[in-house]
Design a protein around this motif. Structure first.
Motif, PDB file in Angstrom:
ATOM      1  N   ASP A  70      14.517  -0.352  -9.702  1.00 14.73           N
ATOM      2  CA  ASP A  70      13.192  -0.758  -9.269  1.00 14.73           C
ATOM      3  C   ASP A  70      12.591  -1.643 -10.350  1.00 14.73           C
ATOM      4  O   ASP A  70      12.645  -1.314 -11.523  1.00 14.73           O
ATOM      5  CB  ASP A  70      12.305   0.476  -9.064  1.00 14.73           C
ATOM      6  N   LYS A  78       6.599  -2.520 -13.058  1.00 15.34           N
ATOM      7  CA  LYS A  78       5.311  -3.205 -12.993  1.00 15.34           C
ATOM      8  C   LYS A  78       4.947  -3.703 -14.383  1.00 15.34           C
ATOM      9  O   LYS A  78       5.035  -2.969 -15.354  1.00 15.34           O
ATOM     10  CB  LYS A  78       4.265  -2.216 -12.482  1.00 15.34           C
ATOM     11  N   LYS A 133       3.903 -13.694  -8.162  1.00 15.36           N
ATOM     12  CA  LYS A 133       3.995 -12.273  -8.495  1.00 15.36           C
ATOM     13  C   LYS A 133       3.354 -11.950  -9.842  1.00 15.36           C
ATOM     14  O   LYS A 133       3.007 -10.811 -10.095  1.00 15.36           O
ATOM     15  CB  LYS A 133       5.455 -11.810  -8.465  1.00 15.36           C
ATOM     16  N   ILE A 164       5.897  -4.281   3.895  1.00 11.98           N
ATOM     17  CA  ILE A 164       5.361  -3.688   2.651  1.00 11.98           C
ATOM     18  C   ILE A 164       6.490  -3.526   1.640  1.00 11.98           C
ATOM     19  O   ILE A 164       6.363  -3.894   0.475  1.00 11.98           O
ATOM     20  CB  ILE A 164       4.685  -2.330   2.937  1.00 11.98           C
ATOM     21  N   LYS A 173       6.800  -5.438  -1.948  1.00 14.12           N
ATOM     22  CA  LYS A 173       6.917  -4.645  -3.184  1.00 14.12           C
ATOM     23  C   LYS A 173       8.215  -4.979  -3.928  1.00 14.12           C
ATOM     24  O   LYS A 173       8.284  -4.883  -5.139  1.00 14.12           O
ATOM     25  CB  LYS A 173       6.877  -3.158  -2.865  1.00 14.12           C
ATOM     26  N   LYS A 174       9.229  -5.354  -3.148  1.00 15.94           N
ATOM     27  CA  LYS A 174      10.514  -5.693  -3.758  1.00 15.94           C
ATOM     28  C   LYS A 174      10.373  -6.951  -4.624  1.00 15.94           C
ATOM     29  O   LYS A 174      10.939  -7.029  -5.699  1.00 15.94           O
ATOM     30  CB  LYS A 174      11.550  -5.929  -2.653  1.00 15.94           C
ATOM     31  N   ASP A 201       7.431  -8.272  -5.633  1.00 19.36           N
ATOM     32  CA  ASP A 201       6.260  -8.253  -6.508  1.00 19.36           C
ATOM     33  C   ASP A 201       5.856  -6.806  -6.791  1.00 19.36           C
ATOM     34  O   ASP A 201       5.145  -6.185  -6.012  1.00 19.36           O
ATOM     35  CB  ASP A 201       5.106  -9.008  -5.826  1.00 19.36           C
ATOM     36  N   PRO A 202       6.306  -6.271  -7.933  1.00 20.06           N
ATOM     37  CA  PRO A 202       5.928  -4.898  -8.268  1.00 20.06           C
ATOM     38  C   PRO A 202       4.528  -4.824  -8.878  1.00 20.06           C
ATOM     39  O   PRO A 202       4.016  -3.743  -9.110  1.00 20.06           O
ATOM     40  CB  PRO A 202       6.991  -4.492  -9.287  1.00 20.06           C
ATOM     41  N   VAL A 215      -0.945  -3.574  -2.518  1.00 20.16           N
ATOM     42  CA  VAL A 215      -0.684  -3.985  -1.142  1.00 20.16           C
ATOM     43  C   VAL A 215      -1.645  -3.260  -0.214  1.00 20.16           C
ATOM     44  O   VAL A 215      -1.936  -2.075  -0.407  1.00 20.16           O
ATOM     45  CB  VAL A 215       0.772  -3.666  -0.746  1.00 20.16           C
ATOM     46  N   ASP A 227      -1.316   0.587  -0.971  1.00 21.61           N
ATOM     47  CA  ASP A 227      -2.009   1.024  -2.189  1.00 21.61           C
ATOM     48  C   ASP A 227      -3.501   1.141  -1.939  1.00 21.61           C
ATOM     49  O   ASP A 227      -4.171   2.013  -2.476  1.00 21.61           O
ATOM     50  CB  ASP A 227      -1.766   0.023  -3.312  1.00 21.61           C
TER      51      ASP A 227
END
Lengths: 404, 518
Positions: free
Chosen positions: B207, B210, B337, B371, B375-376, B378-379, B383, B401
């Motif tokens: 993952d 962030k 991102k 979603i 998220k993939k 842009d961590p 969202v 979120d």
């Protein structure tokens, strides 16, 4: 006392672990239970998955090529799900979910492996022709399958055989990524290569690969001609030596050889011929005027020959010209060759017509029975003073101040 | 007399028939002639020049092309990729329609049988499967010397499927199987010869972490720069170019001036819209991205946070259209991102309005997957989804979120509904749109006046302050033009939509302007 404590700890630990596992099991298999233990099936087997359930749940199967839904036969609290043949015959993993009321009740997967009953070899080869030497090669690729068109398992033993000039070579290979393959290099000699493959007693079809000679190497040329006169009639034949490749193979028939001739004025003449048994004969018409030729031959981009020089001599040094009909008829001839014989028909004679030093016209005619006639019509050439230049067989004759 | 007349009639009819037959024959001959004069040129026979239609674009990555056979050329690799994807596309179309159209081009004769079997079974049981693949992680295991055969592995090919029986959805599923495929080059097409599903090798997916410095969510609290942040924003379109912010009349000076107005009113957030078609669908126009960047940079300069609403005017949601929208979002989202001005990506404006026409299953599945896609790539950013009613706000609330909703209903019930929602959801809740149109006039004497609008905003701001609600009214300006795509072409609807602003058509603050940001 201590020992007693230890026991308690172990028992407690076991209880914790078992309850944890119980919970796991309870989570996944709360409603149904898969009774079939077998996880791996051979492609020819009939597959029936047995569940402990009384629900009329659907079995959703996801296989290599697509999905299928299977309905159960319910008997005595058990559900029998018989997979259709097109699923159970195809190699690959099948993921299944037991679906009831839009929910997944049970998920699992089984593996189908290829049948070991029969083998079919689907073979490919390419490129179909290669060149001699030790650098070029062809590749045989084989997709072995079972009777249900499933590729065989990795690591299946196979043999690739090839035959070349009395030598038979066997090479062992193994299947990997559904195929087995071998690159086969050419040898120094040209010829035909035969290739086939085997798994146990099952053979593929036979392929033949042409091993062509490699690129030609440099060669020599020579020429033959009936005489050395520039008569514009006879033929000079250029002949190459036997052209070989680097390994001594005679190059392939039909290889194009080009003779490039540079004449005395620096002009380039070209002629082509193709080889038979390594030799090319290239024929060129004699020039009609004295010439010195420098000739060399090429196999374009690959090989070249030595350069040779040829000399052509004039067939005569005389040109008889007669003016008549108020100089409006100019008769050239008879043109005679080196033995005083009449020249063959077709010798080119050019007449340049000039007035006041300006070239008005050039008339071209060919000889017939040694004679050429030019007639200057009044309509084209008004009366006046002209100059003429006659050109034939390499001789140039000039006549000035001719009144028409 | 009558004899003569009927004779003439017969003659006339005969002549007409003769002329018609002749015309028909000429037409027929002409058709045959043109038939033999058109069609198969060499490039179409050999399929060398087929344009790649952009109908199916799952994410493809080549993890490895080193193989023992021979090095692969870039053009061949591109062709294999394209044809392999098309093999998936035709398969999916076939299973969705139970029609084997196109299968022939991308599966060899012996492989085709397997698909036909499935299609026949589906036909028999009245089943159809709407599906799409989302990602293919390919590696080349073998490429033959003569360039006619390739073996590829497709690791964890992510697929989404909806299984229907007699047009009712049985269930939906998402799977990640791995495949190995043998492809042969036949008639210019790389066709599937063998396709075998393998036991997937679970690889630890990393993952993306962030980065620091972006907005975060802790329970019901929204944190920006590690301090609690209450969104006081506004939905923004430039006055002259509503619903066409990034078009030909894009003017950064206008936007800068508007941002100053917004900033001076003490607001800290704006919400802007990115049109799906406007930005170029699956192939995003770099000029549009540049304009968006300018807007975001300007916002950053003026310390305004931005909620970017994606997929404006998108309405297909069909499973086979997913990959195109994924490529659209991928291009936009990867570009921004790390942009500090963005507070959140709003996946779609009021998607629940499409439930009826496009099917709730499809819309929800699309949103859920989108979603994940966002998220993939842009961590960093949050969202949200801008639901059109407060009742819909709980949908997908565990996936987003921020929970956003719009409120155009009766003011009186707002507080109660909001408090109820807040007790149900442990995430920041954003009142993403609210407002009232002051479209009172000769044609509409009973509509709210500017004073009513001011009263509405006054009482709303009280509630907002009491409950510390993240809020963004609709909208800064009254508009002169409203495109038909927004509210339809009915004049009274358009008229209403023109008067939601705080600043009127002439650029003068309306009465409600006092309560903006209060």
């Amino acid at each position: 006392m201590k020992l007693y404590n230890k026991h308690i700890v172990i028992v407690l630990l076991l209880w914790v672990i078992s309850s944890f596992f119980m919970r796991l099991v309870a989570q996944t298999e709360s409603k149904v239970l898969l009774l079939t233990q077998q996880k791996v099936f051979e492609a020819r087997e009939q597959i029936t998955l047995e569940f402990q359930t009384s629900e009329n749940a659907l079995l959703y199967c996801h296989s290599s090529y697509g999905n299928a839904l299977v309905y159960p036969n319910l008997e005595l609290g058990k559900g029998f799900y018989c997979l259709p043949e097109f699923l159970s015959e195809k190699k690959g993993s099948i993921d299944f979910d037991l679906i009831a009321q839009g929910e997944k009740w049970y998920s699992g997967s089984i593996q189908i492996i290829n049948s070991t009953q029969e083998t079919i070899l689907e073979s490919y080869i390419g490129p179909p022709s290669i060149s001699a030497g030790t650098h070029d090669f062809t590749m045989m690729t084989v997709i072995p399958t079972d009777e249900y068109d499933n590729p065989l398992a990795d690591g299946t033993k196979a043999t690739i055989k090839h035959h070349f000039l009395e030598t038979i070579t066997n090479e062992s290979v193994e299947t990997k990524d559904f195929i087995f393959w071998k690159t086969i290099f050419s040898r120094e000699s040209s010829g035909r290569l035969l290739v086939s493959a085997n798994i146990n007693e099952i053979s593929s079809k036979e392929f033949s690969i042409e091993v062509f000679p490699a690129q030609p190497t440099n060669f020599t040329i020579d020429y033959t001609r009936k005489h050395h006169y520039a008569d514009g009639n006879q033929i000079t034949t250029f002949t190459t030596s036997v052209i070989n490749d680097a390994y001594g193979n005679i190059i392939s028939d039909g290889t194009l050889v080009e003779v490039v001739i540079k004449n005395a004025k620096g002009g380039i003449l070209k002629a082509q011929g193709s080889t038979i048994k390594g030799i090319a004969n290239i024929e060129v018409l004699h020039p009609d005027a004295p010439e010195i030729w420098e000739a060399s031959a090429y196999v374009s981009g690959m090989a070249t020959s030595n350069a040779i020089t040829l000399e052509y001599h004039s067939i005569t040094d005389q040109l008889s010209v007669v003016f008549s009909k108020q100089n409006r008829k100019i008769t050239v001839g008879p043109l005679k060759s080196f033995m005083k014989q009449l020249v063959p028909d077709g010798v080119v004679v050019k007449l340049h017509i000039l007035k006041n030093g300006v070239l008005l016209d050039t008339e071209v005619a060919t000889s017939n029975k040694g004679m050429v006639t030019f007639v200057l019509h009044k309509g084209f050439y008004e009366s006046g003073t002209y100059s003429f230049q006659l050109e034939a067989l390499g001789i140039i004759k000039t006549y000035s101040n001719i009144e028409l | 007399m009558s004899m003569k007349k009927s004779k003439r009639t017969y003659r006339f009819i005969l002549l007409i028939v003769f002329a018609l037959v002749n015309a028909l024959m000429l037409f027929g001959i002409g058709q045959i002639f043109s038939y033999f004069n058109t069609g198969a040129d060499r490039s179409s026979i050999l399929h060398t020049n087929l344009p790649d239609a952009k109908v199916y674009l799952p994410k493809v990555t080549w993890e490895d092309t080193i193989n023992p056979g021979r090095p692969i050329e870039k053009t061949t690799l591109a062709r294999i990729t394209s044809h392999y994807l098309q093999s998936w596309y035709v398969k999916q179309v076939a299973y969705a329609t139970n029609d084997p159209f196109g299968i022939e081009d991308f599966y060899t004769k012996s492989a085709r049988v397997n698909l036909i079997n499935h299609i026949e079974e589906q036909q028999q049981k009245n089943i159809r499967v709407a599906s799409t693949s989302l990602q293919h992680n390919l590696s080349l295991d073998f490429y033959s010397l003569d360039g006619q055969m390739a073996v590829i592995s497709d690791r964890n090919a992510s697929q989404y499927q909806q299984i229907y029986k007699e047009d009712t959805l049985l269930f939906e599923t998402k799977i990640n199987p791995s495949y190995k495929a043998v492809l042969l080059l036949e008639d210019g097409f790389w066709k599937i010869r063998h396709l075998v599903k393998e036991v997937p090798q679970e690889l630890a997916t990393q993952d993306k972490l962030k980065e620091s410095g972006f907005a975060e969510v802790k329970g019901q609290q929204l944190l920006v720069d590690n301090t609690p942040f209450i969104m006081r924003g506004i939905n923004y379109y430039p006055q002259e170019t509503p619903w066409d912010m990034f078009g030909d009349h894009f003017d950064l000076n206008v936007i800068e001036k508007d941002f100053k107005i917004i900033k001076n009113k003490g607001l800290n957030t704006i919400r802007i819209f990115v049109g799906y078609e406007d930005f170029g669908k699956a192939e995003v126009d770099p000029r549009k991205l540049k304009k968006l960047k300018e807007v975001l940079d300007q916002a950053e300069l003026m310390h305004l946070k931005v909620i970017v609403t994606l997929f404006d005017f998108y309405g297909n949601y069909e499973v086979l259209d997913w990959t195109l929208t994924h490529r659209h979002s991928e291009q936009i989202i990867t570009s921004f991102k790390s942009h500090p001005a963005i507070l959140a990506w709003d996946i779609k404006n009021e998607p629940n309005l499409d439930f009826k026409s496009r099917g709730k299953t499809n819309v929800m599945a699309w949103l859920k997957e989108m979603i994940l896609q966002v998220k993939k790539y842009d961590p960093n950013h949050l969202v949200t989804i801008g639901w059109s009613t407060i009742e819909s706000a709980t949908l997908l609330s565990s996936e987003v979120d921020l929970v956003s909703f719009h409120y155009y209903e009766d003011l009186a019930f707002f507080e109660e509904k909001y408090v109820k929602l807040k007790s149900e959801i442990d995430k920041p809740i954003v009142l993403q749109e609210f407002g009232i149109s002051s479209n009172k006039g000769i044609w509409n004497p009973f509509a709210p006046s500017e004073a009513t609008q001011a009263r509405y905003h006054s009482s709303f701001s009280k509630m907002i302050n009491t409950h510390e609600i993240h809020s963004m009214p609709w909208t800064l300006y009254d508009f002169t033009q409203v495109p038909s795509e927004v509210v339809g072409s009915l004049p009274w609807r358009k008229q209403k939509q023109k008067h939601f602003g705080f600043i009127d058509k002439k650029g003068n603050p309306k009465k409600a302007f006092t309560f903006l940001g209060l």
